[in-house]
Each structure stands twice: as C-alpha cells, then as structure tokens.
Design an enzyme around this catalytic site. Structure first.
Site, short mmCIF file in Angstrom:
data_model
loop_
_atom_site.label_atom_id
_atom_site.label_comp_id
_atom_site.label_asym_id
_atom_site.label_seq_id
_atom_site.Cartn_x
_atom_site.Cartn_y
_atom_site.Cartn_z
N GLU A 140 0.83 -1.22 0.00
CA GLU A 140 0.00 0.00 0.00
C GLU A 140 0.86 1.26 0.00
O GLU A 140 0.52 2.25 -0.66
CB GLU A 140 -0.98 -0.01 1.17
CG GLU A 140 -1.91 -1.22 1.23
CD GLU A 140 -2.50 -1.66 -0.10
OE1 GLU A 140 -2.72 -0.80 -1.00
OE2 GLU A 140 -2.75 -2.86 -0.27
N HIS A 172 1.86 2.04 -3.39
CA HIS A 172 0.82 2.79 -4.10
C HIS A 172 0.96 4.29 -3.85
O HIS A 172 0.83 5.10 -4.77
CB HIS A 172 -0.59 2.34 -3.64
CG HIS A 172 -1.16 1.22 -4.41
ND1 HIS A 172 -1.53 1.31 -5.73
CD2 HIS A 172 -1.43 -0.07 -4.04
CE1 HIS A 172 -2.02 0.15 -6.14
NE2 HIS A 172 -1.97 -0.70 -5.13
#
Length: 136
Positions: free
Chosen positions: A127, A130
């Site tokens: 994450e 990202h």
C-alpha cells in the site's frame, strides 16, 4: 461510501499528496470499499479509489487499521514475494521486508511509530508503494 476501483495506470503512477484532517471522508470511503472487497483484498491505498492522498487501510490481524501519511523508517530481512492488486491484472514479483517500522499519523493526526512483521508488513509495503506511485 463504496467507490469504484481505479484502473488508470497513469493516475496510479502519480506520487500521492500528503493527507490532512480534511481527508477523513476519503479514509472512510477507503474503509467501506475495502470491506466491500474483503473476499479478495486485504489492503488499499487512497489512489485505488481515485483519491491522490497518502492514506492506506489494511487488515491488521482481523481489524482494519487506517494510516495517514505512512513512511517506512526501518526495514530488515528482505525476501522475494509475488503479489496481485485489485487495480491491476495478474501478479508480479517484488522484494519485501520481513520486518518494518512505520511512522504514520492516526485518526487524531497524532504521529505514531509501530513495527509490523510477516504478512501484515507485506500488505503495508504494497500500500505504501501505491502512495509512492509504484505499481505492483
């Protein structure tokens, strides 16, 4: 609110802007969207729902956790992994760390440090990638 999953790789490749307390609604949408995809997803970053902010949510051993502006400040024990993503088709090989220490802000925007290991550490690394505009 459950949001559509962003598939536009040009958008996903952008580095996210810092989150502020004004971004609480986006964090709630992220939690709602993650819960709606719980059968095939264990973590999400805000850009996956079209919000270019440094916010991640993930399954922390059975309980969802939100981090604003997460940064990995320490890592150890590298290993090779293969990961998939709701925003992309297929899986990709990547390097992860068995143990990470993360600096982040909680829901009260207080700075915290926490060490994660194993599967949870891997989710967080995906994450945070990202947030950095790294597509895995």
């Amino acid at each position: 609110m459950i949001r559509d999953i962003m598939k536009d790789e040009t958008f996903l490749a952008q580095k996210a802007e810092p989150a502020t307390p004004d971004d609480f609604p986006a964090a709630q949408d992220l939690l709602d969207t993650l819960a709606a995809h719980k059968d095939g997803c264990v973590g999400m970053a805000a850009n996956m729902i079209g919000v270019n902010k440094r916010i991640i949510v993930f399954d922390n051993e059975g309980k969802y956790m939100v981090m604003f502006n997460p940064e990995i400040v320490k890592r150890s024990q590298p290993y090779e992994a293969e990961e998939g993503c709701l925003s992309l088709t297929g899986t990709r090989k990547t390097r992860r760390w068995q143990s990470i220490k993360v600096q982040y802000q909680n829901e009260q925007f207080q700075t915290r440090f926490k060490t994660f290991t194993g599967w949870t550490a891997q989710i967080i690394q995906h994450e945070i990638d990202h947030c950095e505009g790294v597509l895995i």
